[in-house]
Design a protein around this motif. Structure first.
Motif, PDB file in Angstrom:
ATOM      1  N   HIS A  77       0.848  -1.203   0.000  1.00 37.79           N
ATOM      2  CA  HIS A  77       0.000   0.000   0.000  1.00 37.79           C
ATOM      3  C   HIS A  77       0.877   1.244   0.000  1.00 37.79           C
ATOM      4  O   HIS A  77       1.389   1.656   1.052  1.00 37.79           O
ATOM      5  CB  HIS A  77      -0.906  -0.004   1.231  1.00 37.79           C
ATOM      6  CG  HIS A  77      -2.034   0.969   1.168  1.00 37.79           C
ATOM      7  ND1 HIS A  77      -3.355   0.573   1.105  1.00 37.79           N
ATOM      8  CD2 HIS A  77      -2.053   2.316   1.162  1.00 37.79           C
ATOM      9  CE1 HIS A  77      -4.140   1.646   1.069  1.00 37.79           C
ATOM     10  NE2 HIS A  77      -3.369   2.717   1.094  1.00 37.79           N
ATOM     11  N   HIS A 130       1.236   5.273  -1.992  1.00 40.58           N
ATOM     12  CA  HIS A 130       0.662   6.259  -2.924  1.00 40.58           C
ATOM     13  C   HIS A 130       1.803   7.009  -3.610  1.00 40.58           C
ATOM     14  O   HIS A 130       1.922   8.225  -3.483  1.00 40.58           O
ATOM     15  CB  HIS A 130      -0.243   7.233  -2.167  1.00 40.58           C
ATOM     16  CG  HIS A 130      -1.362   6.565  -1.417  1.00 40.58           C
ATOM     17  ND1 HIS A 130      -2.483   6.066  -2.055  1.00 40.58           N
ATOM     18  CD2 HIS A 130      -1.530   6.301  -0.101  1.00 40.58           C
ATOM     19  CE1 HIS A 130      -3.298   5.540  -1.139  1.00 40.58           C
ATOM     20  NE2 HIS A 130      -2.738   5.657   0.045  1.00 40.58           N
ATOM     21  N   GLU A 175      -8.299   2.398  -2.747  1.00 42.87           N
ATOM     22  CA  GLU A 175      -8.817   2.120  -1.453  1.00 42.87           C
ATOM     23  C   GLU A 175     -10.217   2.658  -1.285  1.00 42.87           C
ATOM     24  O   GLU A 175     -10.622   3.639  -1.909  1.00 42.87           O
ATOM     25  CB  GLU A 175      -7.858   2.616  -0.376  1.00 42.87           C
ATOM     26  CG  GLU A 175      -7.867   4.069   0.056  1.00 42.87           C
ATOM     27  CD  GLU A 175      -6.761   4.287   1.108  1.00 42.87           C
ATOM     28  OE1 GLU A 175      -5.604   4.356   0.709  1.00 42.87           O
ATOM     29  OE2 GLU A 175      -7.073   4.374   2.306  1.00 42.87           O
ATOM     30  N   ASP A 219       1.913   2.899   3.308  1.00 38.13           N
ATOM     31  CA  ASP A 219       0.947   3.996   3.136  1.00 38.13           C
ATOM     32  C   ASP A 219       1.692   5.291   2.791  1.00 38.13           C
ATOM     33  O   ASP A 219       1.198   6.392   3.073  1.00 38.13           O
ATOM     34  CB  ASP A 219       0.042   4.184   4.357  1.00 38.13           C
ATOM     35  CG  ASP A 219      -1.289   4.872   4.012  1.00 38.13           C
ATOM     36  OD1 ASP A 219      -1.638   4.917   2.811  1.00 38.13           O
ATOM     37  OD2 ASP A 219      -1.960   5.366   4.928  1.00 38.13           O
TER      38      ASP A 219
HETATM   39 NI    NI Z   1      -3.736   4.823   1.777  1.00 37.47          NI
END
Ligand code: NI
Length: 265
Positions: free
Chosen positions: A15, A17, A103, A214
């Protein structure tokens, strides 16, 4: 870590970005550092902030065989999503580089979009996950019960997926594990005050654990407060290894296997 260690570990950041603006100027170095830390796959997650992060993520993933993409929309921005957008996102799921829907989920802590709007969009993505047979990447903040309830009622036992950046207690963990879901741990598990979360991580069965960054958010200790990046997933894995009394290699091997089982990569 010595050289041999670097070579034998192979980790997945499930995960990140990294299509975000924050990485635009040094993405090549970011990817190089990830490789150097033993990261051999990155899932570039769409839907944080702007709808355009979906095609941006997909475009980035197309450039490298070890990058993969997902399509969705964060609950914060649920109110932006139109019917046409959903049709477009569903079309994107046909791309072989897209490995998940998300997500998506519920955020009752910030509540940037009204709860009912979040629920409705989450249900649509649950349905999309069932129809496309792609796993679901779920964001859950202060909404454990409703997330579980909607997955149960709308998913009808067909949903496979992960609760990303899991921060609940072991009771919450059990509810999700009973639904067959995976739990993904982020840099939060390295924070000094996160003793309770480390205790949860210790108890979650190894065959249900994933690791993630994340990025650019939630950088693990000792980078806390700065920009996060996929290379730092190694610090998350090291913490999980410590609390479980296993080697980093073992954690890397098992979480990579779990990634293959869930995402097919
Ligand atoms: Ni996220």
């Amino acid at each position: 870590m010595d050289k041999i260690d670097e070579m034998t570990v192979s980790l997945v950041d499930t995960h990140a970005h990294i299509q975000a603006e924050e990485f635009a100027s040094d993405i090549d170095q970011i990817l190089e550092r990830a490789r150097g830390a033993g990261v051999d796959k990155i899932i570039v997650v769409g839907g944080a902030g702007e709808l355009s992060t979906n095609d941006a993520g997909l475009e980035l993933a197309r450039r490298s065989p070890w990058l993969f993409a997902t399509v969705g929309m964060h609950p914060h921005d649920a109110r932006q999503v139109s019917e046409e957008d959903l049709t477009w996102l569903k079309e994107l799921t046909q791309d072989p580089k897209v490995v998940a829907v998300g997500e998506t989920g519920l955020d009752f802590y910030y509540e940037h979009s009204p709860r009912q709007v979040q629920r409705e969009l989450f249900c649509r993505f649950i349905h999309m996950s069932c129809e496309t047979k792609l796993p679901l990447i779920v964001h859950d903040r202060d909404a454990h019960r409703e997330v579980a309830r909607l997955i149960r009622s709308e998913g009808r036992d067909m949903v496979r997926g992960v609760i990303h950046c899991f921060t609940g207690d072991f009771e919450d963990a059990k509810v999700f594990l009973d639904l067959g879901l995976y739990l993904s741990f982020s840099g939060i598990v390295t924070f000094k005050a996160a003793q309770a979360l480390r205790e949860v991580a210790r108890k979650v069965p190894m065959d249900r654990i994933l690791v993630e960054t994340d990025a650019p958010y939630l950088a693990p200790v000792p980078h806390r407060g700065r920009r996060n990046e996929p290379a730092f997933v190694r610090l998350v894995a090291e913490t999980i290894a410590q609390v479980k009394g296993l080697s980093l290699e073992e954690i890397a091997r098992t979480t990579s296997m779990n990634t293959r089982t869930l995402f097919g990569i």
